[in-house]
Design an enzyme around this catalytic site. Sequence first.
Site, PDB file in Angstrom:
ATOM      1  N   LYS A  22     -30.505  18.124  -6.071  1.00  0.00           N
ATOM      2  CA  LYS A  22     -29.278  18.162  -5.758  1.00  0.00           C
ATOM      3  C   LYS A  22     -28.948  20.178  -5.155  1.00  0.00           C
ATOM      4  O   LYS A  22     -28.572  20.529  -4.070  1.00  0.00           O
ATOM      5  CB  LYS A  22     -28.182  18.187  -5.988  1.00  0.00           C
ATOM      6  N   ASN A  23     -29.791  20.596  -6.423  1.00  0.00           N
ATOM      7  CA  ASN A  23     -30.060  22.072  -6.410  1.00  0.00           C
ATOM      8  C   ASN A  23     -31.049  22.714  -5.120  1.00  0.00           C
ATOM      9  O   ASN A  23     -31.015  23.773  -3.588  1.00  0.00           O
ATOM     10  CB  ASN A  23     -30.272  22.543  -7.541  1.00  0.00           C
ATOM     11  N   ARG A  93     -21.468  26.893  -7.171  1.00  0.00           N
ATOM     12  CA  ARG A  93     -22.022  27.774  -6.703  1.00  0.00           C
ATOM     13  C   ARG A  93     -23.001  28.333  -5.614  1.00  0.00           C
ATOM     14  O   ARG A  93     -22.874  29.169  -4.939  1.00  0.00           O
ATOM     15  CB  ARG A  93     -22.739  27.762  -8.008  1.00  0.00           C
ATOM     16  N   CYS A 117     -20.058  25.213 -11.981  1.00  0.00           N
ATOM     17  CA  CYS A 117     -19.422  24.644 -13.404  1.00  0.00           C
ATOM     18  C   CYS A 117     -19.432  26.539 -14.337  1.00  0.00           C
ATOM     19  O   CYS A 117     -20.147  27.403 -14.360  1.00  0.00           O
ATOM     20  CB  CYS A 117     -20.294  24.320 -14.144  1.00  0.00           C
ATOM     21  N   ARG A 122     -22.008  34.255 -15.261  1.00  0.00           N
ATOM     22  CA  ARG A 122     -22.287  33.552 -13.478  1.00  0.00           C
ATOM     23  C   ARG A 122     -22.598  34.891 -12.668  1.00  0.00           C
ATOM     24  O   ARG A 122     -22.027  35.014 -12.107  1.00  0.00           O
ATOM     25  CB  ARG A 122     -22.351  32.242 -12.717  1.00  0.00           C
ATOM     26  N   PRO A 123     -22.916  36.203 -13.146  1.00  0.00           N
ATOM     27  CA  PRO A 123     -22.916  37.193 -12.046  1.00  0.00           C
ATOM     28  C   PRO A 123     -23.806  36.532 -10.962  1.00  0.00           C
ATOM     29  O   PRO A 123     -24.431  36.321 -10.966  1.00  0.00           O
ATOM     30  CB  PRO A 123     -22.818  38.634 -12.531  1.00  0.00           C
ATOM     31  N   ILE A 124     -23.736  37.345  -9.843  1.00  0.00           N
ATOM     32  CA  ILE A 124     -24.581  37.638  -8.591  1.00  0.00           C
ATOM     33  C   ILE A 124     -25.162  39.002  -8.512  1.00  0.00           C
ATOM     34  O   ILE A 124     -25.476  39.331  -7.056  1.00  0.00           O
ATOM     35  CB  ILE A 124     -24.112  36.662  -6.978  1.00  0.00           C
ATOM     36  N   ASP A 125     -25.272  40.247  -8.917  1.00  0.00           N
ATOM     37  CA  ASP A 125     -25.574  41.234  -9.101  1.00  0.00           C
ATOM     38  C   ASP A 125     -26.961  40.991  -8.242  1.00  0.00           C
ATOM     39  O   ASP A 125     -27.609  42.715  -7.104  1.00  0.00           O
ATOM     40  CB  ASP A 125     -25.569  42.551 -10.390  1.00  0.00           C
ATOM     41  N   ASP A 306     -30.588  22.630 -17.750  1.00  0.00           N
ATOM     42  CA  ASP A 306     -29.758  21.848 -17.064  1.00  0.00           C
ATOM     43  C   ASP A 306     -29.996  20.614 -17.267  1.00  0.00           C
ATOM     44  O   ASP A 306     -29.249  19.300 -16.899  1.00  0.00           O
ATOM     45  CB  ASP A 306     -29.839  21.424 -15.414  1.00  0.00           C
ATOM     46  N   ILE A 328     -30.209  30.514 -21.445  1.00  0.00           N
ATOM     47  CA  ILE A 328     -30.260  30.821 -19.863  1.00  0.00           C
ATOM     48  C   ILE A 328     -28.810  31.538 -19.554  1.00  0.00           C
ATOM     49  O   ILE A 328     -28.112  32.453 -19.651  1.00  0.00           O
ATOM     50  CB  ILE A 328     -30.087  30.169 -18.494  1.00  0.00           C
ATOM     51  N   ARG A 398     -19.616  15.813  -8.443  1.00  0.00           N
ATOM     52  CA  ARG A 398     -20.775  16.426  -8.027  1.00  0.00           C
ATOM     53  C   ARG A 398     -22.263  16.171  -7.789  1.00  0.00           C
ATOM     54  O   ARG A 398     -23.483  17.159  -6.815  1.00  0.00           O
ATOM     55  CB  ARG A 398     -20.560  17.619  -8.676  1.00  0.00           C
TER      56      ARG A 398
HETATM   57  C1  UD1 Z   1     -28.849  27.416 -10.526  1.00  0.00           C
HETATM   58  C2  UD1 Z   1     -28.570  25.787 -10.094  1.00  0.00           C
HETATM   59  C3  UD1 Z   1     -28.334  25.823 -11.589  1.00  0.00           C
HETATM   60  C4  UD1 Z   1     -28.943  25.822 -12.793  1.00  0.00           C
HETATM   61  C5  UD1 Z   1     -29.872  27.588 -12.352  1.00  0.00           C
HETATM   62  C6  UD1 Z   1     -30.555  27.123 -13.959  1.00  0.00           C
HETATM   63  C7  UD1 Z   1     -28.071  25.783  -8.188  1.00  0.00           C
HETATM   64  C8  UD1 Z   1     -27.138  25.155  -7.573  1.00  0.00           C
HETATM   65  N1  UD1 Z   1     -27.881  25.758  -9.713  1.00  0.00           N
HETATM   66  O1  UD1 Z   1     -28.280  28.284 -11.195  1.00  0.00           O
HETATM   67  O2  UD1 Z   1     -27.839  24.033 -11.492  1.00  0.00           O
HETATM   68  O3  UD1 Z   1     -28.718  25.932 -14.050  1.00  0.00           O
HETATM   69  O4  UD1 Z   1     -30.121  27.605 -11.458  1.00  0.00           O
HETATM   70  O5  UD1 Z   1     -31.463  26.672 -13.642  1.00  0.00           O
HETATM   71  O6  UD1 Z   1     -29.208  25.734  -7.668  1.00  0.00           O
HETATM   72  N2  UD1 Z   1     -28.277  36.174 -13.878  1.00  0.00           N
HETATM   73  C9  UD1 Z   1     -27.350  36.557 -13.110  1.00  0.00           C
HETATM   74  N3  UD1 Z   1     -28.074  37.181 -12.065  1.00  0.00           N
HETATM   75  C10 UD1 Z   1     -28.055  37.099 -10.903  1.00  0.00           C
HETATM   76  C11 UD1 Z   1     -28.095  35.928 -10.797  1.00  0.00           C
HETATM   77  C12 UD1 Z   1     -28.391  35.381 -11.637  1.00  0.00           C
HETATM   78  O7  UD1 Z   1     -27.252  37.992 -13.802  1.00  0.00           O
HETATM   79  O8  UD1 Z   1     -27.332  38.022  -9.569  1.00  0.00           O
HETATM   80  C13 UD1 Z   1     -28.785  35.365 -14.736  1.00  0.00           C
HETATM   81  C14 UD1 Z   1     -27.502  34.165 -14.880  1.00  0.00           C
HETATM   82  O9  UD1 Z   1     -26.539  34.513 -15.651  1.00  0.00           O
HETATM   83  C15 UD1 Z   1     -28.591  33.326 -15.959  1.00  0.00           C
HETATM   84  C16 UD1 Z   1     -29.701  33.457 -15.193  1.00  0.00           C
HETATM   85  O10 UD1 Z   1     -29.617  34.540 -14.725  1.00  0.00           O
HETATM   86  O11 UD1 Z   1     -28.120  34.020 -16.995  1.00  0.00           O
HETATM   87  C17 UD1 Z   1     -29.851  32.550 -14.233  1.00  0.00           C
HETATM   88  O12 UD1 Z   1     -29.534  32.179 -13.008  1.00  0.00           O
HETATM   89  P1  UD1 Z   1     -29.659  31.835 -11.782  1.00  0.00           P
HETATM   90  O13 UD1 Z   1     -31.057  31.091 -12.237  1.00  0.00           O
HETATM   91  O14 UD1 Z   1     -29.130  32.254 -11.104  1.00  0.00           O
HETATM   92  O15 UD1 Z   1     -28.937  30.491 -11.795  1.00  0.00           O
HETATM   93  P2  UD1 Z   1     -28.787  30.018 -10.674  1.00  0.00           P
HETATM   94  O16 UD1 Z   1     -28.960  30.450  -9.597  1.00  0.00           O
HETATM   95  O17 UD1 Z   1     -26.734  30.884 -10.602  1.00  0.00           O
END
Ligand code: UD1
Length: 430
Positions: A22-23, A93, A117, A122-125, A306, A328, A398
């Site tokens: 899926k991812n 997401r 979820c 889950r920030p996107i900074d 996961d 994580i 999902r």
């Molecule tokens: C993706 C997967 C999710 C999986 C995760 C970790 C998808 C759609 N989802 O989620 O199933 O659990 O990888 O393997 O592929 N973080 C920040 N800032 C950011 C981005 C991330 O602080 O801009 C932090 C997150 O809060 C978390 C860590 O980095 O603590 C890892 O997150 P990330 O690998 O980005 O997970 P997702 O892409 O959300």
Amino acid sequence: MYQYVIRGGNPLAGEVNISGAKNAALAILAAAIMTDDTVVIDNLPNVSDVNVLIDSIEGIGATVKHIDNHTVSICGATISSVVVDYDAIKKMRASYYLLGALLGKFRKAKVALPGGCTIGARPIDLHIKGFRALGATVNIADGCVVAQAAGGLSGSHIYLDKVSVGATINIMMAAALSGGKTIIENAAKEPHVVDVANFLNSMGARIRGAGTDVVRIIGVEKLHGSEYSVIPDQIEAGTYMFAAAATKGDVTVKNVIPKHLEATTAKLLEMGCEIHEFDDAVRVVSKGNLTHTQVTTLPYPGFPTDMQPQMAVLLGIAQGVSTVTESIFENRFKYVGELARMGGNIKVEGNIAIITGVDGYQGARVCVPDLRAGAALVIAGLSADGITVLDDIQYIQRGYEDIVEKFKSLGAEMELVCSDEEIRAFAEAK
Ligand code: UD1
């Protein structure tokens, strides 16, 4: 509202085909719009997240043809809007991948802030930091992320403060169509990062180092059409492997890449299961009682977050005291209360779950809090004594294709139902 109802206790046995990841599929579908040529993607899992993303891609004007249940062709030449702000996509997401794809191709994008979820903040900074480093201006407006780079994107040296799958892939996509060279340091190494890089390279991108912590991208002017097959889903595979162990069964997961499952197989071996690896299959044979162990979730190749809820459910019926440390996401133990209703004995202290093994679970009515926790509760139900009813199964839908049919093919008694009468009828049958 639909529910899953399960009569537990049958040892699972047989073979199950694992769907596409899926991812990986979500990122690849988004990346497919970065060319004006036609792209054909197969081995897509038929799950709701994938279907929502395909609808959104169609919604901005791309031409999508459903060739079969697992194959689509996408042509981005007809895209007429760079605004993605539908209700359904807000709950996902992976909507953020459309940001990198549209910004790379059109130099502008407006995409609903990602949902998904609720397993943490889950920030996107880091995504935004990456886009800005490539020369884009990025703002938040009307609940959307607005990114633009009227003057073009240019290569940059980007260090990710935290290993992020999403940020690594998103930056890789935008950088693929930028001018010059981009280096992403402390990049995520997950198999789906490699799969997306392979897909982009099949469209003419120049990405090297995916799968290591330094990814190098030389931007190209445009990408071309491609035919691509998504890798198997390591999390779906791991879920069936843990279900085999929890029910004292003997299950072979087929269409997998065993290397991607190493962390999962290592834990099953530690817990006393027998594992047989083949070229594209792994067989899990239960040897009776499971033994306790310690697990910490980590970026790949560490134990995947996961798989953490599924692991905790398994350890919940292992002998002795185990610990699961979640490193994580900060809010990924929401299933613990539900599992307690089934007789589980788990205490959470901060990011550590202390699990005292019980002899077995008892069926109960439980609510699914998120996708992977839902899969974990299914495993608990399959191993439990009696009937388990799961509410809020839309989370499971999902990410798990044909979960009822697949478990039934392994000997499980499980049905999709939509009323209390149906639940009663299931419970009374036999
Ligand atoms: C993706 C997967 C999710 C999986 C995760 C970790 C998808 C759609 N989802 O989620 O199933 O659990 O990888 O393997 O592929 N973080 C920040 N800032 C950011 C981005 C991330 O602080 O801009 C932090 C997150 O809060 C978390 C860590 O980095 O603590 C890892 O997150 P990330 O690998 O980005 O997970 P997702 O892409 O959300």
